[in-house]
Design a protein around this motif. Structure first.
Motif, PDB file in Angstrom:
ATOM      1  N   ASP A 167      43.050  33.532  39.280  1.00 19.95           N
ATOM      2  CA  ASP A 167      41.937  34.403  38.891  1.00 19.95           C
ATOM      3  C   ASP A 167      41.000  34.707  40.058  1.00 19.95           C
ATOM      4  OD1 ASP A 167      42.978  34.465  36.377  1.00 19.95           O
ATOM      5  OD2 ASP A 167      41.634  32.947  35.548  1.00 19.95           O
ATOM      6  N   TRP A 168      40.860  33.737  40.977  1.00 24.99           N
ATOM      7  CA  TRP A 168      40.009  33.985  42.148  1.00 24.99           C
ATOM      8  C   TRP A 168      40.648  35.034  43.057  1.00 24.99           C
ATOM      9  CZ3 TRP A 168      35.219  32.756  41.846  1.00 24.99           C
ATOM     10  CH2 TRP A 168      34.796  31.615  41.162  1.00 24.99           C
ATOM     11  N   ILE A 169      41.960  35.000  43.155  1.00 23.78           N
ATOM     12  CA  ILE A 169      42.662  36.004  43.968  1.00 23.78           C
ATOM     13  C   ILE A 169      42.493  37.386  43.347  1.00 23.78           C
ATOM     14  CG2 ILE A 169      44.927  36.758  44.798  1.00 23.78           C
ATOM     15  CD1 ILE A 169      45.735  33.799  44.906  1.00 23.78           C
ATOM     16  N   LYS A 170      42.594  37.448  42.025  1.00 21.06           N
ATOM     17  CA  LYS A 170      42.392  38.734  41.342  1.00 21.06           C
ATOM     18  C   LYS A 170      40.964  39.231  41.543  1.00 21.06           C
ATOM     19  CE  LYS A 170      45.929  38.226  37.763  1.00 21.06           C
ATOM     20  NZ  LYS A 170      46.219  38.125  36.311  1.00 21.06           N
ATOM     21  N   ARG A 171      40.013  38.284  41.542  1.00 23.27           N
ATOM     22  CA  ARG A 171      38.621  38.669  41.783  1.00 23.27           C
ATOM     23  C   ARG A 171      38.468  39.257  43.186  1.00 23.27           C
ATOM     24  NH1 ARG A 171      33.829  36.832  39.594  1.00 23.27           N
ATOM     25  NH2 ARG A 171      35.071  36.739  37.699  1.00 23.27           N
ATOM     26  N   LEU A 172      39.129  38.642  44.156  1.00 23.38           N
ATOM     27  CA  LEU A 172      39.069  39.151  45.524  1.00 23.38           C
ATOM     28  C   LEU A 172      39.700  40.540  45.615  1.00 23.38           C
ATOM     29  CD1 LEU A 172      38.386  38.736  48.506  1.00 23.38           C
ATOM     30  CD2 LEU A 172      40.597  37.582  48.778  1.00 23.38           C
ATOM     31  N   ARG A 173      40.795  40.762  44.914  1.00 23.31           N
ATOM     32  CA  ARG A 173      41.413  42.092  44.905  1.00 23.31           C
ATOM     33  C   ARG A 173      40.434  43.141  44.372  1.00 23.31           C
ATOM     34  NH1 ARG A 173      47.112  41.725  41.855  1.00 23.31           N
ATOM     35  NH2 ARG A 173      45.581  41.883  40.180  1.00 23.31           N
ATOM     36  N   LEU A 229      31.180  34.161  39.356  1.00 20.79           N
ATOM     37  CA  LEU A 229      30.799  33.896  40.745  1.00 20.79           C
ATOM     38  C   LEU A 229      29.858  32.696  40.860  1.00 20.79           C
ATOM     39  CD1 LEU A 229      30.329  37.533  42.080  1.00 20.79           C
ATOM     40  CD2 LEU A 229      32.128  35.911  42.693  1.00 20.79           C
ATOM     41  N   ARG A 230      29.205  32.335  39.764  1.00 20.49           N
ATOM     42  CA  ARG A 230      28.350  31.148  39.782  1.00 20.49           C
ATOM     43  C   ARG A 230      29.168  29.875  39.996  1.00 20.49           C
ATOM     44  NH1 ARG A 230      24.244  32.178  34.653  1.00 20.49           N
ATOM     45  NH2 ARG A 230      23.066  33.916  35.583  1.00 20.49           N
ATOM     46  N   ASP A 231      30.444  29.943  39.653  1.00 19.42           N
ATOM     47  CA  ASP A 231      31.324  28.778  39.790  1.00 19.42           C
ATOM     48  C   ASP A 231      31.972  28.694  41.170  1.00 19.42           C
ATOM     49  OD1 ASP A 231      31.048  28.012  37.006  1.00 19.42           O
ATOM     50  OD2 ASP A 231      32.283  29.778  36.556  1.00 19.42           O
ATOM     51  N   LEU A 232      31.651  29.635  42.044  1.00 19.68           N
ATOM     52  CA  LEU A 232      32.334  29.718  43.334  1.00 19.68           C
ATOM     53  C   LEU A 232      32.144  28.460  44.180  1.00 19.68           C
ATOM     54  CD1 LEU A 232      34.050  31.392  45.249  1.00 19.68           C
ATOM     55  CD2 LEU A 232      31.957  32.480  46.098  1.00 19.68           C
ATOM     56  N   ASP A 233      30.912  27.954  44.251  1.00 16.16           N
ATOM     57  CA  ASP A 233      30.657  26.755  45.061  1.00 16.16           C
ATOM     58  C   ASP A 233      31.433  25.549  44.527  1.00 16.16           C
ATOM     59  OD1 ASP A 233      28.993  28.141  46.749  1.00 16.16           O
ATOM     60  OD2 ASP A 233      27.149  27.579  45.692  1.00 16.16           O
ATOM     61  N   ASN A 234      31.473  25.420  43.201  1.00 19.57           N
ATOM     62  CA  ASN A 234      32.241  24.317  42.605  1.00 19.57           C
ATOM     63  C   ASN A 234      33.734  24.472  42.886  1.00 19.57           C
ATOM     64  OD1 ASN A 234      29.995  23.029  41.513  1.00 19.57           O
ATOM     65  ND2 ASN A 234      30.110  24.180  39.590  1.00 19.57           N
ATOM     66  N   LEU A 258      38.270  32.079  49.042  1.00 12.85           N
ATOM     67  CA  LEU A 258      36.994  31.703  48.423  1.00 12.85           C
ATOM     68  C   LEU A 258      35.829  31.978  49.375  1.00 12.85           C
ATOM     69  CD1 LEU A 258      37.896  28.374  46.553  1.00 12.85           C
ATOM     70  CD2 LEU A 258      37.888  30.718  45.693  1.00 12.85           C
ATOM     71  N   ASN A 259      36.057  31.752  50.663  1.00  8.87           N
ATOM     72  CA  ASN A 259      35.010  32.061  51.649  1.00  8.87           C
ATOM     73  C   ASN A 259      34.740  33.565  51.700  1.00  8.87           C
ATOM     74  OD1 ASN A 259      34.683  29.378  52.361  1.00  8.87           O
ATOM     75  ND2 ASN A 259      36.137  29.487  54.065  1.00  8.87           N
ATOM     76  N   ALA A 260      35.800  34.357  51.558  1.00  4.83           N
ATOM     77  CA  ALA A 260      35.645  35.820  51.555  1.00  4.83           C
ATOM     78  C   ALA A 260      34.790  36.259  50.369  1.00  4.83           C
ATOM     79  CB  ALA A 260      37.015  36.487  51.498  1.00  4.83           C
ATOM     80  N   LEU A 261      35.036  35.645  49.209  1.00  6.83           N
ATOM     81  CA  LEU A 261      34.218  35.960  48.033  1.00  6.83           C
ATOM     82  C   LEU A 261      32.768  35.535  48.253  1.00  6.83           C
ATOM     83  CD1 LEU A 261      36.658  34.963  45.147  1.00  6.83           C
ATOM     84  CD2 LEU A 261      35.804  37.255  45.654  1.00  6.83           C
ATOM     85  N   GLY A 262      32.588  34.432  48.983  1.00  9.08           N
ATOM     86  CA  GLY A 262      31.238  33.982  49.302  1.00  9.08           C
ATOM     87  C   GLY A 262      30.509  34.979  50.189  1.00  9.08           C
ATOM     88  N   ILE A 263      31.227  35.542  51.156  1.00  9.94           N
ATOM     89  CA  ILE A 263      30.640  36.555  52.041  1.00  9.94           C
ATOM     90  C   ILE A 263      30.237  37.790  51.238  1.00  9.94           C
ATOM     91  CG2 ILE A 263      31.158  38.154  53.933  1.00  9.94           C
ATOM     92  CD1 ILE A 263      32.986  35.966  55.105  1.00  9.94           C
ATOM     93  N   LYS A 274      29.624  37.930  48.042  1.00 10.29           N
ATOM     94  CA  LYS A 274      28.545  37.569  47.111  1.00 10.29           C
ATOM     95  C   LYS A 274      27.188  37.681  47.790  1.00 10.29           C
ATOM     96  CE  LYS A 274      27.007  33.683  44.217  1.00 10.29           C
ATOM     97  NZ  LYS A 274      27.309  32.285  43.806  1.00 10.29           N
ATOM     98  N   LYS A 275      27.067  37.157  49.018  1.00  7.14           N
ATOM     99  CA  LYS A 275      25.807  37.252  49.765  1.00  7.14           C
ATOM    100  C   LYS A 275      25.471  38.706  50.076  1.00  7.14           C
ATOM    101  CE  LYS A 275      26.150  32.713  52.014  1.00  7.14           C
ATOM    102  NZ  LYS A 275      26.296  32.005  53.314  1.00  7.14           N
ATOM    103  N   GLU A 276      26.499  39.453  50.451  1.00  7.45           N
ATOM    104  CA  GLU A 276      26.314  40.871  50.774  1.00  7.45           C
ATOM    105  C   GLU A 276      25.836  41.648  49.546  1.00  7.45           C
ATOM    106  OE1 GLU A 276      29.524  44.286  51.413  1.00  7.45           O
ATOM    107  OE2 GLU A 276      29.524  42.850  53.082  1.00  7.45           O
ATOM    108  N   PHE A 277      26.434  41.346  48.398  1.00  4.40           N
ATOM    109  CA  PHE A 277      26.080  42.030  47.153  1.00  4.40           C
ATOM    110  C   PHE A 277      24.629  41.742  46.764  1.00  4.40           C
ATOM    111  CE2 PHE A 277      25.663  42.074  42.539  1.00  4.40           C
ATOM    112  CZ  PHE A 277      26.149  43.338  42.219  1.00  4.40           C
TER     113      PHE A 277
END
Length: 258
Positions: A121-127, A212-217, A242-247, A249-252
């Motif tokens: 699901d995280w990969i799909k989120r990144l897509r 995205l709130r669960d990203l750090d966990n 996961l780091n890409a999603l973190g980047i 997230k901060k940008e958003f």
């Protein structure tokens, strides 16, 4: 519950085999000594006298020899049984080793399925994030990843057709994708690996819904998860995802919330 390993069984079997081999050699040696001793004793008795008592002693001695020989024959028969038993046990050890190997491989395979499905699901989120970033630029808009993926395939096909005729074809959307990935500290190879992971996962394995709130966990859990040795590269690529999603997230948050 603890189980005896095949290595332990094999060790005990080897010791048993060595002990029986030693016993058998000593038995043969003692049997030869006994035969020689009785032969010498009978000859001495025969040469000494021929009275009835001595003849009876010789007869008893011969009977004793027969009984003793019979006992040794019984022991030797038992040893022969062991000789038959040992190859069977050795074959059993081989079978147990093979079973243990297959169980280990099955465990690794199940672990792989569990990991791939867990991070699917995280990969799909990144897509989806990649599609959003692609749509920020001027030009064709994409409703979802499938539409973008089809466009990327068409670009590669067109490139091949153009090159067959000695012409240049600009991979516009492919270059844009690689630029977006670079901003996420991902290479195209990393991204292709993630897509492959997603394809290998089993969609029937339902995961807990995550935001995205669960990203750090998710990052922490990934760091603490032990991967099979042959999946070391997969763990590194998932960490990058996961780091890409973190980047992003901060940008958003910086653009839309601040």
């Amino acid at each position: 519950m603890s189980y005896t390993t095949t290595a332990t069984i094999e060790g005990k079997l080897a010791k048993c085999k060595d002990r029986w081999s030693c016993f058998y050699n000593n038995l043969q040696k003692r049997l030869g000594e006994r035969t020689t001793l009785f032969t010498e004793m009978k000859e001495e008795f025969k040469n000494f006298s021929y009275d009835n008592n001595l003849n009876l002693s010789i007869k008893n001695l011969e009977s004793l020899e027969d009984v003793t020989k019979n006992i040794f024959e019984m022991i030797e028969e038992r040893i022969n049984h062991m000789k038959v038993f040992m190859p069977i046990m050795e074959e059993l050890i081989k079978t147990l080793k093979q079973s243990q190997k297959e169980l280990t491989e099955a465990k690794i395979s199940l672990k792989r399925i569990e990991i791939l499905s867990k991070y699917r699901d995280w990969i799909k989120r990144l897509r989806s994030v990649v599609v959003l970033k692609m749509n920020e630029e001027e030009g064709k808009k994409f409703e979802n990843w499938d539409g973008l993926e089809e466009t990327l395939r068409d670009e590669m096909d067109n490139k091949d057709l153009y090159e067959d005729h000695g012409k240049y074809y600009d991979l516009k959307y492919t270059k844009r994708l690689e630029s977006i990935l670079k901003g996420f500290n991902l290479t195209r190879s990393d991204f292709d690996h993630l897509l492959h992971i997603n394809e290998e996962s089993i969609s029937e394995f339902h995961n807990k819904k995550m935001s995205l709130r669960d990203l750090d966990n998710a990052r922490l859990e990934l760091a603490q998860t032990t991967f099979p040795k042959n999946m070391a590269d997969t763990k590194k690529t998932l960490e990058k995802a996961l780091n890409a999603l973190g980047i992003w997230k901060k940008e958003f948050y910086k653009i839309n919330v601040s």
